[in-house]
Design an enzyme around this catalytic site. Sequence first.
Site, PDB file in Angstrom:
ATOM      1  N   LYS A   1      -0.409 -91.113 -15.639  1.00 43.89           N
ATOM      2  CA  LYS A   1      -1.782 -90.905 -15.649  1.00 43.89           C
ATOM      3  C   LYS A   1      -2.564 -91.645 -14.626  1.00 43.89           C
ATOM      4  O   LYS A   1      -2.751 -92.866 -14.550  1.00 43.89           O
ATOM      5  CB  LYS A   1      -2.336 -91.183 -16.967  1.00 43.89           C
ATOM      6  CG  LYS A   1      -1.824 -89.938 -18.107  1.00 43.89           C
ATOM      7  CD  LYS A   1      -2.128 -88.695 -17.864  1.00 43.89           C
ATOM      8  CE  LYS A   1      -3.736 -88.126 -17.854  1.00 43.89           C
ATOM      9  NZ  LYS A   1      -3.979 -87.954 -19.376  1.00 43.89           N
TER      10      LYS A   1
ATOM     11  N   SER B   1      -2.977 -94.690 -18.584  1.00 41.91           N
ATOM     12  CA  SER B   1      -2.569 -94.481 -19.927  1.00 41.91           C
ATOM     13  C   SER B   1      -1.558 -95.549 -20.565  1.00 41.91           C
ATOM     14  O   SER B   1      -0.730 -95.855 -20.045  1.00 41.91           O
ATOM     15  CB  SER B   1      -2.016 -93.137 -20.220  1.00 41.91           C
ATOM     16  OG  SER B   1      -1.400 -93.106 -21.294  1.00 41.91           O
TER      17      SER B   1
ATOM     18  N   HIS C   1     -22.019 -69.627 -11.576  1.00 40.94           N
ATOM     19  CA  HIS C   1     -21.248 -69.276 -13.095  1.00 40.94           C
ATOM     20  C   HIS C   1     -19.971 -69.992 -13.201  1.00 40.94           C
ATOM     21  O   HIS C   1     -19.132 -69.389 -13.659  1.00 40.94           O
ATOM     22  CB  HIS C   1     -21.155 -67.602 -13.126  1.00 40.94           C
ATOM     23  CG  HIS C   1     -22.299 -66.884 -13.073  1.00 40.94           C
ATOM     24  ND1 HIS C   1     -23.323 -66.677 -14.035  1.00 40.94           N
ATOM     25  CD2 HIS C   1     -22.734 -66.567 -11.916  1.00 40.94           C
ATOM     26  CE1 HIS C   1     -24.309 -65.997 -13.521  1.00 40.94           C
ATOM     27  NE2 HIS C   1     -23.971 -66.022 -12.136  1.00 40.94           N
TER      28      HIS C   1
ATOM     29  N   GLU D   1     -16.364 -90.178 -16.877  1.00 39.89           N
ATOM     30  CA  GLU D   1     -16.442 -89.629 -18.381  1.00 39.89           C
ATOM     31  C   GLU D   1     -17.480 -90.393 -19.135  1.00 39.89           C
ATOM     32  O   GLU D   1     -18.322 -89.959 -19.907  1.00 39.89           O
ATOM     33  CB  GLU D   1     -14.876 -89.587 -19.160  1.00 39.89           C
ATOM     34  CG  GLU D   1     -14.031 -88.691 -18.366  1.00 39.89           C
ATOM     35  CD  GLU D   1     -12.630 -89.062 -18.931  1.00 39.89           C
ATOM     36  OE1 GLU D   1     -12.260 -88.879 -20.067  1.00 39.89           O
ATOM     37  OE2 GLU D   1     -11.784 -89.652 -17.975  1.00 39.89           O
TER      38      GLU D   1
END
Length: 466
Positions: A284, A278, A157, A291
């Site tokens: 970053k 970035s 969970h 992704e």
Amino acid sequence: MLEAMRKLWGGAFESAAAQAVDRFGQSIDSDLTFWREDVLGSIAHARMLGACGVIAPEEADRLVEGLERILREGPDALPRDVEDVHTAVEARLGELVGPLAGKLHTARSRNDQVATDARLWLRGAIDGVLEAIKALQNALLEQATAHRRKVMRGWTHQQPAQPVTLGFHLAAHFWALQRDGWRFERVREAANLCPLGSAALAGTTFPIDREATARELGFAAPIPNALDATSDRSFVLDALHAAACTLLDLSRLCQELVLWSGAEFDLVRLGDEVTTGSSIMPQKRNPDMAELIRGRAARAIGHWTAVAAMLKGLPLGYNRDTQDDKPPLFDAMRLTRDALGLCRLMLESAQWNTAKMARDAGDRASTATDLADFLASRGVPFREAHERVGRLVRACEQRGWRLDRLNGARLRELDPDLPPEAAERLDARRAALRRESLGGPGEKAMVAQLRHMKRLLAKPGFPSLV
Ligand code: ARG
């Protein structure tokens, strides 16, 4: 595109098709993906026509020579002002061998040709995917072996559940890939049957030898019914299913890499070679590849859906609708292979924060089950042990104490009847490494599992587990 697109038909037509029709109907752009398979199919067909006496043996030789030259020239030498790749190859062959090229299409149709090309291409694409699956499994096996004793938090969970090891977690992904490989092998079997010589839908009066072309092209057998052979696209749907399943599995791995590389988890640092920056925030390190794989898995599901919807209700006999099965098939197979390769790169470059993993492993009372198991092993009914440890967990929460860090004295302060050895059972590392049931993260259980993985990896193909 030129005004008049070259076609393999037109004798019965008074005027040319509108440009919009040519543009809408052409498949040459996507067909070039399997130009090689188209030529190989033609070589097998020409040889067979010669061997069966449908054309003279010298004619067959000249056709094969021309086609072999086309193979050497590559796709750039093929004309583009044509409807499809079958037209392109025949047109180029005409430039090379003259009017004899017109004999190649004896006893075949583009309908059996395109089905043959797609099956040949898919077979090769599956072989590439199977190789990429093995390579990723190999990376997982290596990392699982290296980290088989590194304890970490396990979740259900998405809540801290019980401590496991990093090796155990990574090994779980190995088995998903074993199923993906197994599934693709089944698709390969389904695709590996030959439609060539079925002609348009109804076979031919020429004395052809379909067994010979099937054999030459490495197919297991000719498809027994010419109408079925030219109508069936279920192998495309099978491939899209297997691709979607594989990408779903990879999307889960990728989702973990996205989460784990973020500051909230801080469990892994992906290598520079698979990380992007970035344009505004200089600090970053974005896990873009993970992704994109996660996102593009959606495309594979969409491809399956599009082709299934397109096939629904199609009557038997070639239907032009099925031209559109190829762009999704090509895309899904390429996507699967690329994603497998990128996942391997991400894993190979990963620096796992095993210190943080070890710190988190016993937090949030994750060894409560191990303590309850201990009581149960001393004869306390498990239900009662569960209740008693539950009260202990609550008492710890009230005092702000970590269950896994309780010493014997504090433990007895909370539950005076606990045996002195109970405290040892609260240590996360020991708890994980003691769970020796088959398939568990325990030391010996993991050695056995890793051995099993190694054995499967060394075998050719993807045998099922028994
Ligand atoms: N481009 C077509 C396809 O991919 C080739 C077969 C064309 N056959 C026909 N009867 N128009 O399906």
